[in-house]
Enzyme design. Sequence first.
Site, PDB file in Angstrom:
ATOM      1  N   ASP A   1      -7.603  -1.284   4.908  1.00 26.42           N
ATOM      2  CA  ASP A   1      -6.784  -0.500   4.273  1.00 26.42           C
ATOM      3  C   ASP A   1      -5.942   0.400   5.215  1.00 26.42           C
ATOM      4  O   ASP A   1      -5.543  -0.212   5.865  1.00 26.42           O
ATOM      5  CB  ASP A   1      -7.228   0.552   2.684  1.00 26.42           C
ATOM      6  CG  ASP A   1      -5.681   0.477   1.911  1.00 26.42           C
ATOM      7  OD1 ASP A   1      -4.930   0.086   2.151  1.00 26.42           O
ATOM      8  OD2 ASP A   1      -6.177   1.983   0.978  1.00 26.42           O
TER       9      ASP A   1
ATOM     10  N   ARG B   1       3.496   1.347   7.706  1.00 24.84           N
ATOM     11  CA  ARG B   1       3.556   2.404   7.697  1.00 24.84           C
ATOM     12  C   ARG B   1       2.440   2.960   8.484  1.00 24.84           C
ATOM     13  O   ARG B   1       1.632   3.965   8.759  1.00 24.84           O
ATOM     14  CB  ARG B   1       2.036   2.609   6.184  1.00 24.84           C
ATOM     15  CG  ARG B   1       2.055   1.533   4.925  1.00 24.84           C
ATOM     16  CD  ARG B   1       1.194   1.800   3.954  1.00 24.84           C
ATOM     17  NE  ARG B   1       1.248   1.554   3.004  1.00 24.84           N
ATOM     18  CZ  ARG B   1       0.745   0.988   1.645  1.00 24.84           C
ATOM     19  NH1 ARG B   1      -0.426   1.906   1.998  1.00 24.84           N
ATOM     20  NH2 ARG B   1       0.992   0.699   0.942  1.00 24.84           N
TER      21      ARG B   1
ATOM     22  N   ASP C   1      -4.610   8.049   5.479  1.00 28.40           N
ATOM     23  CA  ASP C   1      -3.734   8.426   4.513  1.00 28.40           C
ATOM     24  C   ASP C   1      -4.137   9.960   3.308  1.00 28.40           C
ATOM     25  O   ASP C   1      -5.057  10.390   4.259  1.00 28.40           O
ATOM     26  CB  ASP C   1      -4.706   7.655   3.398  1.00 28.40           C
ATOM     27  CG  ASP C   1      -4.397   6.013   3.388  1.00 28.40           C
ATOM     28  OD1 ASP C   1      -3.200   5.651   4.606  1.00 28.40           O
ATOM     29  OD2 ASP C   1      -4.327   5.356   2.891  1.00 28.40           O
TER      30      ASP C   1
END
Length: 367
Positions: free
Chosen positions: A190, A243, A194
Amino acid sequence: MNRSAAWRVPALVAALAVATTTGVVLPMSPASAAAGAATGYASQNGGTTGGAGGSTVRATTGTQIHEALCGRAESDTPITIEVEGTINHGNTSKVSGDSCETAANVIELKRISNVTIIGVGSGAVFDQLGIHIRESSNIIIRNVTVQNVKKSGSPTSNGGDAIGMESGVRNVWVDHTTLRASGGESEGYDGLFDMKNNTQYVTLSYSILRDSGRGGLVGSSESDRSNGFITYHHNVYQNIDSRAPLLRGGIAHMYNNHYVSLHESGINSRAGARAKVDNNYFQNSHNVLGTFYTDQAGYWQVSGNTFDNVTWSGPDSETNPAGPDPKSTTTVGIPYSYQLDQTNCVPNIVSRTAGDRTGMKESDGAC
């Protein structure tokens, strides 16, 4: 390019010395310039000092890290944990105590404060084991590698995030780290860095993020807009699909970063987010700044950036690239002092200073 395959494209690292206009240079205060002091938004809201003033312990396993946290008198007793060696599932177990809430498959920093984790000696590698920060404050992580953390396949840890923060986190400084994966979501990975569910006052500095489908996000969904006040400076984003980061609401400041081989998108400001983007070097990449994959707009203020061999998509209902001639769409006030390096020097500066095991060197402004 297909997202699941894009990570396999070799990163292009040759940097061209392209002249650029330097943005406004602000004087840096002696406190923020001092070696080992938190910079950016992590220096705000009372500052980020980690375990300063507390005891120092050495750990060579994940279990020993948890034991150090659980052995404190209180959950906010300051502590510095010096880590050396490889931390993995085989040497990380749950430890119980009144001052901790740990788990077996992750380095768990939950409902605690005033902690520094720093790699020493021959280095610290968290292998397939993520670092999870939840409901915690005043945390410092420096001079470590976190690699190949998976959310699917085997073994799994931390939802696939190398470093993940959530639920009322405040004041985190992550510095001189190397965060990497070996693929994208289809390979089980992932994000590398984050933040979600009310995480604020965070700085990521002098770090390398590479070889991943996802660099990181701020906000887990378009409605998760409680995060913000994030600084990214002197980092390398290399061989990343998207991202870098994804911003949903809030304010972020990116300066003096080197972005190279971003395959699909880079700084994705959306859902009302505002990004101040100063003196960054974007190279051999696609859609490095804008609003992507949504019709909920974000905004940016740009100054002094170099776009070297950058390509742009045409706009549509869910694509609003800032280029090919990026212009500011908002203004962002920055409350702290910072020194901007010349943009054409950024690739060279961060190649010498970013990542773990570099002696935690910082820019001296020299090209």
